[in-house]
Design a protein around this motif. Structure first.
Motif, PDB file in Angstrom:
ATOM      1  N   GLU A 196      18.876  -5.087   2.817  1.00 12.32           N
ATOM      2  CA  GLU A 196      17.895  -5.718   3.691  1.00 12.32           C
ATOM      3  C   GLU A 196      16.472  -5.263   3.352  1.00 12.32           C
ATOM      4  O   GLU A 196      15.530  -6.057   3.376  1.00 12.32           O
ATOM      5  CB  GLU A 196      18.217  -5.387   5.150  1.00 12.32           C
ATOM      6  N   GLU A 197      16.329  -3.981   3.014  1.00 10.23           N
ATOM      7  CA  GLU A 197      15.008  -3.477   2.653  1.00 10.23           C
ATOM      8  C   GLU A 197      14.540  -4.085   1.333  1.00 10.23           C
ATOM      9  O   GLU A 197      13.356  -4.406   1.166  1.00 10.23           O
ATOM     10  CB  GLU A 197      15.052  -1.955   2.551  1.00 10.23           C
ATOM     11  N   ARG A 198      15.479  -4.253   0.403  1.00 11.85           N
ATOM     12  CA  ARG A 198      15.102  -4.907  -0.860  1.00 11.85           C
ATOM     13  C   ARG A 198      14.669  -6.354  -0.610  1.00 11.85           C
ATOM     14  O   ARG A 198      13.693  -6.833  -1.202  1.00 11.85           O
ATOM     15  CB  ARG A 198      16.282  -4.872  -1.834  1.00 11.85           C
ATOM     16  N   LEU A 199      15.410  -7.039   0.265  1.00 11.29           N
ATOM     17  CA  LEU A 199      15.042  -8.417   0.581  1.00 11.29           C
ATOM     18  C   LEU A 199      13.679  -8.473   1.269  1.00 11.29           C
ATOM     19  O   LEU A 199      12.871  -9.376   1.012  1.00 11.29           O
ATOM     20  CB  LEU A 199      16.118  -9.054   1.470  1.00 11.29           C
ATOM     21  N   HIS A 206       6.725 -11.814  -2.555  1.00 14.08           N
ATOM     22  CA  HIS A 206       6.625 -13.261  -2.770  1.00 14.08           C
ATOM     23  C   HIS A 206       5.467 -13.845  -1.966  1.00 14.08           C
ATOM     24  O   HIS A 206       4.683 -14.676  -2.475  1.00 14.08           O
ATOM     25  CB  HIS A 206       7.939 -13.928  -2.369  1.00 14.08           C
ATOM     26  N   ASP A 207       5.342 -13.411  -0.703  1.00 10.81           N
ATOM     27  CA  ASP A 207       4.256 -13.921   0.122  1.00 10.81           C
ATOM     28  C   ASP A 207       2.895 -13.485  -0.412  1.00 10.81           C
ATOM     29  O   ASP A 207       1.914 -14.234  -0.334  1.00 10.81           O
ATOM     30  CB  ASP A 207       4.429 -13.444   1.568  1.00 10.81           C
ATOM     31  N   LEU A 208       2.829 -12.260  -0.946  1.00 10.83           N
ATOM     32  CA  LEU A 208       1.559 -11.754  -1.459  1.00 10.83           C
ATOM     33  C   LEU A 208       1.155 -12.419  -2.770  1.00 10.83           C
ATOM     34  O   LEU A 208      -0.018 -12.739  -2.982  1.00 10.83           O
ATOM     35  CB  LEU A 208       1.640 -10.235  -1.651  1.00 10.83           C
ATOM     36  N   LEU A 209       2.133 -12.582  -3.657  1.00  6.84           N
ATOM     37  CA  LEU A 209       1.816 -13.018  -5.015  1.00  6.84           C
ATOM     38  C   LEU A 209       1.986 -14.508  -5.241  1.00  6.84           C
ATOM     39  O   LEU A 209       1.464 -15.038  -6.232  1.00  6.84           O
ATOM     40  CB  LEU A 209       2.709 -12.257  -6.017  1.00  6.84           C
ATOM     41  N   GLY A 210       2.741 -15.181  -4.377  1.00  6.33           N
ATOM     42  CA  GLY A 210       2.993 -16.602  -4.618  1.00  6.33           C
ATOM     43  C   GLY A 210       1.706 -17.413  -4.693  1.00  6.33           C
ATOM     44  O   GLY A 210       1.454 -18.140  -5.668  1.00  6.33           O
ATOM     45  N   HIS A 211       0.879 -17.263  -3.662  1.00 10.65           N
ATOM     46  CA  HIS A 211      -0.379 -18.025  -3.643  1.00 10.65           C
ATOM     47  C   HIS A 211      -1.314 -17.556  -4.754  1.00 10.65           C
ATOM     48  O   HIS A 211      -1.955 -18.385  -5.435  1.00 10.65           O
ATOM     49  CB  HIS A 211      -1.052 -17.865  -2.281  1.00 10.65           C
ATOM     50  N   SER A 212      -1.418 -16.249  -4.945  1.00  7.38           N
ATOM     51  CA  SER A 212      -2.346 -15.715  -5.956  1.00  7.38           C
ATOM     52  C   SER A 212      -1.969 -16.169  -7.351  1.00  7.38           C
ATOM     53  O   SER A 212      -2.829 -16.595  -8.146  1.00  7.38           O
ATOM     54  CB  SER A 212      -2.376 -14.186  -5.891  1.00  7.38           C
ATOM     55  N   TYR A 259       5.854   0.613   1.720  1.00  5.07           N
ATOM     56  CA  TYR A 259       7.307   0.671   1.530  1.00  5.07           C
ATOM     57  C   TYR A 259       7.777   2.093   1.285  1.00  5.07           C
ATOM     58  O   TYR A 259       8.834   2.497   1.742  1.00  5.07           O
ATOM     59  CB  TYR A 259       7.670  -0.215   0.340  1.00  5.07           C
ATOM     60  N   ARG A 260       6.988   2.898   0.576  1.00  5.02           N
ATOM     61  CA  ARG A 260       7.408   4.247   0.206  1.00  5.02           C
ATOM     62  C   ARG A 260       6.981   5.293   1.219  1.00  5.02           C
ATOM     63  O   ARG A 260       7.401   6.428   1.152  1.00  5.02           O
ATOM     64  CB  ARG A 260       6.827   4.606  -1.159  1.00  5.02           C
ATOM     65  N   ARG A 261       6.116   4.948   2.171  1.00  2.00           N
ATOM     66  CA  ARG A 261       5.579   5.936   3.096  1.00  2.00           C
ATOM     67  C   ARG A 261       6.615   6.252   4.175  1.00  2.00           C
ATOM     68  O   ARG A 261       7.022   5.359   4.928  1.00  2.00           O
ATOM     69  CB  ARG A 261       4.294   5.405   3.733  1.00  2.00           C
ATOM     70  N   PRO A 262       7.042   7.491   4.295  1.00  2.00           N
ATOM     71  CA  PRO A 262       8.050   7.832   5.307  1.00  2.00           C
ATOM     72  C   PRO A 262       7.427   7.951   6.685  1.00  2.00           C
ATOM     73  O   PRO A 262       6.225   8.210   6.833  1.00  2.00           O
ATOM     74  CB  PRO A 262       8.585   9.183   4.812  1.00  2.00           C
TER      75      PRO A 262
END
Length: 397
Positions: A196-199, A206-212, A259-262
């Motif tokens: 789920e985290e990978r998804l 995808h949302d960040l890079l799709g438009h760009s 994503y990496r910040r605990p």
């Protein structure tokens, strides 16, 4: 978190796992001792054989029968810990044990009635639950029938023990099966959470890079068309491409950093699991007050907790660990303090290791401090970070 997870798995593997085959010589010895304790009921048959009350042939047959009985019993118990026999073979072996116990009692005397305790244990441990509920009482009835021909009073004295030990083994078997199912369920949940985290990360990227990326592709095509005849317009398109790509790079870095910040709450939950799995008595706060604490500062404390728990689990040999998260008002403003205290040795090194050195640098970047060293009865690590942004320190809020 991967380091703590790997260490936690290593520590769990070293524990005596219920329902698992022995993984090394130490676990094998522990299981042998546990099973060997219950061989106390063989004292009466052995004493009967050693006393010389039977003929040489009878004594030899008794020894052979006893060895065969114990061999089948131990085989059922050991195979039940790993890869059990097929159900039909289990039923056949238990029937053979019951027949052998009956023959030995009828031929050699009432001193052998204790063998039915092992038949009852085998029924409770190796048979399915429904079959075991019938097998244990049937073993008691068979012992009473044999007692009619040998010693009914001795059979009556043993009937309660035969029933209790058999049903107790049914309960232990249920506990083992439940433990195995919980292990499997926990592994499945962990795998689903990772997927789920990978998804989630894939959706964010995808949302960040799709438009760009679509915009970069479009402007690249336009620049290619304008380049021969309109170099100035093509240059503006290239400048737009550079600006969009830089912004996309910033967005990706922010997404990966988040994503990496605990988080401290997640690390506290993971620390409880890791310490418990390592056999350490853990005392941790249920819900620390993190209101107003910047995410960067909380992340630094989360890294500190992860490193401290890793050291406790791997190096300290501690039996108790206390974690505290408190707010303190200082001359420099409010501070959030994390302390991890254990009663272990604090590790084998003479100085701070690479983990503590890196942790000190991380806390320094977050405006915090780190203290670590031996105390009277163990080792203590204290990490402090500002509980508010620098602009907010000393404000009315």
């Amino acid at each position: 978190m991967s380091t703590v997870t790997e260490d936690r798995q290593d520590d769990v593997k070293r524990l005596l796992g219920m329902g698992r085959p022995p993984g090394d010589r130490r676990e094998l010895m522990r299981k042998l001792v546990w099973i060997g304790v219950w061989l106390v009921f063989l004292s009466s048959p052995i004493e009967d054989l050693v006393a010389g009350r039977h003929t040489p042939r009878g004594t030899a047959a008794g020894w052979l029968g006893l060895v065969a009985f114990v061999g089948v019993y131990l085989s059922l118990l050991f195979r039940n810990m790993g890869r059990p026999y097929p159900r039909r073979l289990v039923a056949g072996l238990i029937a053979a044990m019951a027949a052998l116990a009956s023959v030995l009692c009828l031929t050699l005397g009432a001193a052998w009635l204790g063998l039915f305790c092992y038949v009852s244990v085998a029924c409770g441990a190796a048979l399915p639950v429904r079959a075991a509920y019938w097998g244990v009482p049937a073993t008691g009835v068979l012992m009473l029938l044999v007692g009619l021909r040998t010693d009914m009073e001795e059979a009556r004295n043993l009937i309660l023990l035969v029933l209790l030990i058999g049903f107790a083994m049914i309960g232990v078997g249920q506990l083992i099966r439940t433990t195995i199912e919980l292990r499997q369920a926990r592994a499945t949940v962990a795998q689903l959470a990772a997927n789920e985290e990978r998804l989630r990360l894939a959706r964010d990227l995808h949302d960040l890079l799709g438009h760009s990326l679509s915009l970069i592709t479009l402007k690249s095509e336009l620049a290619g068309r304008m380049l021969p005849d309109h170099p100035d317009k093509a240059g503006r398109q290239v400048a737009d491409i550079e600006q969009v790509s830089r912004q996309a790079l910033i967005d990706v870095r922010e997404a990966v950093t988040g994503y990496r910040r605990p988080r401290l709450s997640a690390e506290l939950a993971g620390a409880r699991v890791a310490l418990t799995a390592a056999g350490v008595d853990a005392v941790l706060p249920e819900g620390p007050d993190l209101a107003g604490v910047p995410e960067e500062k909380e992340s630094a404390l989360a890294w500190a907790l992860r490193e401290a728990v890793t050291n406790v689990v791997r190096h300290s040999g501690a039996r108790r660990c206390v974690v505290e998260v408190v707010r303190r008002q200082t001359l420099d403003g409010p501070r959030l303090e994390l302390s991890v205290t254990d009663d272990g040795s604090g590790g084998s090194g003479n100085g701070p290791g690479n983990g503590l050195a890196g942790l000190g640098e991380r806390l320094q970047k977050a405006g915090g401090t780190l203290e670590a060293g031996r105390v009277r009865h163990g080792f203590r690590l204290v990490a402090r970070v500002p509980a508010a942004e620098a602009a907010d320190v000393g404000s009315p809020a």
